[in-house]
Design a protein around this motif. Structure first.
Motif, short mmCIF file in Angstrom:
data_model
loop_
_atom_site.label_atom_id
_atom_site.label_comp_id
_atom_site.label_asym_id
_atom_site.label_seq_id
_atom_site.Cartn_x
_atom_site.Cartn_y
_atom_site.Cartn_z
N MET A 1 0.85 -1.20 0.00
CA MET A 1 0.00 0.00 0.00
C MET A 1 0.88 1.24 0.00
O MET A 1 1.87 1.30 0.71
N SER A 2 0.51 2.21 -0.82
CA SER A 2 1.27 3.45 -0.79
C SER A 2 0.38 4.65 -0.49
O SER A 2 0.70 5.45 0.36
N GLY B 1 -5.24 6.88 -5.77
CA GLY B 1 -5.07 6.10 -4.56
C GLY B 1 -4.85 4.63 -4.87
O GLY B 1 -5.33 4.10 -5.88
N ASP B 2 -4.12 3.98 -4.00
CA ASP B 2 -3.97 2.53 -4.06
C ASP B 2 -5.06 1.86 -3.22
O ASP B 2 -5.42 0.71 -3.46
N VAL B 3 -5.56 2.61 -2.23
CA VAL B 3 -6.67 2.17 -1.39
C VAL B 3 -7.67 3.31 -1.32
O VAL B 3 -7.30 4.45 -1.03
N ASN C 1 -13.66 -4.63 -2.14
CA ASN C 1 -12.85 -5.77 -1.71
C ASN C 1 -13.19 -6.18 -0.28
O ASN C 1 -13.16 -7.36 0.06
N HIS C 2 -13.50 -5.17 0.54
CA HIS C 2 -13.78 -5.44 1.94
C HIS C 2 -14.92 -4.55 2.42
O HIS C 2 -14.97 -3.36 2.09
N PRO D 1 -8.80 -0.80 -11.55
CA PRO D 1 -9.07 -2.21 -11.22
C PRO D 1 -8.08 -2.81 -10.23
O PRO D 1 -8.40 -3.79 -9.55
N LYS D 2 -6.88 -2.22 -10.11
CA LYS D 2 -5.88 -2.77 -9.20
C LYS D 2 -5.95 -2.14 -7.80
O LYS D 2 -5.31 -2.64 -6.87
N ALA D 3 -6.71 -1.08 -7.66
CA ALA D 3 -6.83 -0.44 -6.34
C ALA D 3 -7.70 -1.29 -5.43
O ALA D 3 -8.54 -2.07 -5.87
N LYS D 4 -7.50 -1.13 -4.12
CA LYS D 4 -8.31 -1.84 -3.14
C LYS D 4 -9.42 -0.92 -2.68
O LYS D 4 -9.17 0.22 -2.27
#
Length: 419
Positions: free
Chosen positions: A1-2, A99-101, A186-187, A123-126
């Motif tokens: 995560m960044s 964002g990555d998340v 994802n969550h 599509p790759k982000a959480k």
């Protein structure tokens, strides 16, 4: 995560509510840990936007990583913006943050369509969502309270159609769309078991929702109280909240009136102080309710002062008449070491079990009885204070959040472009 982008339907600098406060506390904690984190809130709608924004202004900046968007209102049934252009710029703003998340604390003012588009573009982000209330299930402001004021225990297309006055098929389609949107994350998180169970009963697969209580930055250090101090506090009660119909402030005022109408005055004077509401605001909402002498309105308070203020009372009263999920006032009372008298439903019942008193929701007589059962009783106050455990700290929250959402400790971050 960044990079983590925390998104809320509101900004606590403009409006103080449980969901936005929880989101902002998470942001502040991660920022203090040198994480690469950005907060994005919103104004509630056109009225608030007109107060804080210029005619063509779209974004307020409270800092290089702290933003508030101009909310123009949206359709609460579809959770979509009325104008595509309103969705376009919110989507583009969130996308530009890269964002990555993305952790969403609500859908309101952001829009289901915005989330769908952002999910497709990244599509790759959480994607994470905390379910603070029941908006996805209930089209009546997410409160699962019927227009008659009666509590609603489960949604169905026919019952919902009778309540909101739309065809049953609309509710079939709404549920399908809401479940589809929740499936993009994802969550999913819930601050209470009560809310998790409601969503699972409604259709979210079991195991999809992790329960993590909202974090609260607190430093609990209590000195022993003398018998005289406990006696004085046992006559002091307080309410912290807003003058909205579902907060049950009218129930508390009616309960106080019943107490004052009793033949015998209590030996220890009764004082009930109302924080967050002034007398004029209350009167506008309930013009026909006479205010008893024991009620004292204290008006607004700074959120950061809340725990210290609560320490001066024997009991905090939370008389809400809807399914509260995890009210921040309960965490604050625990941090203050002050027991509560709470309505016996939803997250209020769950979160005060074992250390608080509970009364039948919406029943002034039951609340009056609960108040008088501990009024002037320092021994009862001491027993209930001894049962209080501290709320989840922000550090513990962050650890549980990372574990539940399968996040690694992030690498210390790049600077926000343009900050």
């Amino acid at each position: 995560m960044s990079r983590t982008v925390i998104v809320s339907h509101s900004h606590p600098n403009l409006r103080y509510g449980g969901g936005e406060v929880a989101a902002y506390r998470q942001f502040e904690h991660l920022l203090a840990q040198d994480e690469d984190v950005i907060f994005v809130g919103s104004t509630i709608g056109p009225e608030d936007s007109a107060k804080f924004f210029g005619p063509s202004q779209q974004v307020l900046s409270f800092g290089p990583r702290d933003f508030c968007l101009r909310g123009r209102g949206m359709d609460s049934f579809t959770m979509e913006h009325a104008e595509v252009r309103d969705e376009d710029w919110i989507f583009e703003f969130l996308l530009a943050l890269q964002g990555d998340v993305y952790h969403f604390h609500h859908f309101w003012n952001i829009g289901a369509g915005t989330i769908r588009r952002l999910r497709a573009a990244l599509p790759k982000a959480k994607f994470i969502c905390t379910l603070h209330e029941l908006t996805a299930i209930c089209a009546n402001h997410g409160q699962m309270v019927k227009r008659s004021g009666e509590l609603c225990y489960a949604s169905s297309e026919v019952a919902c159609a009778a309540c909101v006055a739309r065809p049953p098929i609309d509710f079939v389609l709404r549920k399908t769309r809401m479940l589809e949107m929740l499936g993009l994350f994802n969550h999913l998180l819930s601050p209470s078991e009560f809310l998790r169970e409601r969503f699972e009963d409604w259709g979210v697969p079991k195991g999809r929702i992790a329960v993590i209580e909202n974090g609260l930055d607190h430093h609990a250090s209590f000195r022993p109280e003398t018998e005289a101090e406990l006696l004085a506090k046992s006559g002091r009660f307080a309410f912290f909240g807003q003058a909205t119909p579902t907060k049950g402030l009218d129930v508390l005022i009616r309960a106080a009136a019943l107490i004052e109408a009793r033949d015998e005055a209590p030996e220890l004077p009764l004082s009930i102080e109302i924080h967050g509401v002034d007398k004029d605001s209350f009167t506008r909402m309930w013009p026909d309710l006479e205010i008893p002498d024991c009620i004292h309105f204290r008006g607004r308070y700074r959120p950061q002062d809340c725990v210290d203020i609560m320490r001066g009372y024997g009991w905090i009263i939370i008389p809400s008449v809807w399914w509260e999920n995890s009210p921040v006032v309960i965490q604050e009372a625990r941090a203050a070491g002050t027991p509560m008298i709470a309505s016996d439903i939803g997250g209020m019942a769950e979160k005060t079990a074992g250390w608080g008193l509970q009364f039948r929701v919406g029943d002034p007589a039951a609340l009056a009885s609960a108040i008088m059962s501990v009024h002037g009783q320092p021994d009862a106050l001491l027993v209930h204070k001894s049962r209080i455990t501290p709320p989840l700290g922000l550090e513990e929250f962050a650890a549980e959040w990372m574990e539940a959402c399968e996040l690694r400790k992030s690498v210390k971050a790049r600077k926000l472009v343009g900050a």
